[in-house]
Design a protein around this motif. Structure first.
Motif, short mmCIF file in Angstrom:
data_model
loop_
_atom_site.label_atom_id
_atom_site.label_comp_id
_atom_site.label_asym_id
_atom_site.label_seq_id
_atom_site.Cartn_x
_atom_site.Cartn_y
_atom_site.Cartn_z
N LYS A 59 0.81 -1.22 0.00
CA LYS A 59 0.00 0.00 0.00
C LYS A 59 0.85 1.27 0.00
O LYS A 59 0.32 2.37 -0.12
CB LYS A 59 -0.94 0.00 1.21
N LYS A 61 3.27 4.14 -1.41
CA LYS A 61 3.54 4.74 -2.71
C LYS A 61 5.03 4.62 -3.00
O LYS A 61 5.86 4.80 -2.11
CB LYS A 61 3.14 6.22 -2.69
N ASP A 64 7.44 7.13 -1.61
CA ASP A 64 7.70 7.17 -0.17
C ASP A 64 8.84 6.24 0.25
O ASP A 64 9.34 6.34 1.37
CB ASP A 64 6.44 6.76 0.61
#
Length: 219
Positions: A59, A61, A64
């Motif tokens: 989950k 991105k 990140d």
């Protein structure tokens, strides 16, 4: 693989250390970290996160990832540094910190102003030289603050080489798995420290300085 697992475990540390905390620069304070209720919630949530690591990572991105890994690596480096400093701040101060064996570790304590370190090897590794008569190496006034060692000079106390048999040392000089796994298990670490203290009391009938026992792990 071991490095990846360590990083993933720290993902939970950064995310749920304080409920609602976002991963940003210069966020959060140190005050809430030591709150017992928050810490209890943190450990419970961390275990859940570890069980669901794959789902959680998916989950994230992609953008990140770099910042997250930087934060996690910094946290790991800080913990290692603090632990290392605690093992250095012991008597006698004139003794250098011994080299921790790769694929093993050192259990160290101070007795009568002399530092004693017990070399240990991970499972699947053994000492290069026989150590059945050398439970420990020492450094203190009697050794002119130089570590005793089977190697020529320096502060290398032992080398752990890959081996299917662990026969060169005492039975207590081998970790059941890896040194790092013992650091993850406080009960096991306490048992190993207790064993070393008992061994030393039998060999050197002197008082062990409180707070000087520590475990150091190699890479």
């Amino acid at each position: 693989m071991a490095h990846t697992l360590a990083v993933l475990r720290l993902v939970g540390f950064i995310w749920i250390l304080v409920p609602g905390l976002c991963i940003k620069k210069d966020v959060g304070t140190c005050e809430n970290v030591t709150n017992p209720d928050i810490y209890l919630s943190f450990t419970k949530s961390l275990q859940t996160l570890i069980n669901c690591t794959e789902q959680v990572i998916k989950k994230l991105k992609p953008a990140d990832h770099s910042d997250l890994y930087r934060l996690l690596q910094t946290a790991a480096d800080n913990v290692r540094s603090i632990h290392g400093k605690a093992c250095q701040s012991v008597n006698p101060k004139n003794c250098s910190l011994p080299i921790v064996p790769v694929n093993g570790g050192l259990l160290c304590l101070t007795m009568n102003k002399t530092r004693y370190c017990k070399p240990m090897c991970n499972k699947g590794f053994d000492f290069q030289f026989l150590r059945r008569s050398r439970l420990y190496e020492r450094c203190g006034e009697a050794t002119r603050y130089i570590w005793t060692t089977q190697y020529i000079a320096g502060n290398r106390l032992a080398v752990c080489s890959e081996s299917s048999r662990a026969v060169s040392g005492y039975p207590s000089q081998y970790f059941p798995t890896r040194c790092q796994d013992v650091l993850y298990d406080h009960s096991l670490e306490t048992d190993m420290i207790s064993t070393f203290r008992k061994e030393m009391k039998q060999k050197v009938d002197r008082k062990i300085d409180s707070g000087t026992t520590c475990l150091l792990c190699g890479d």
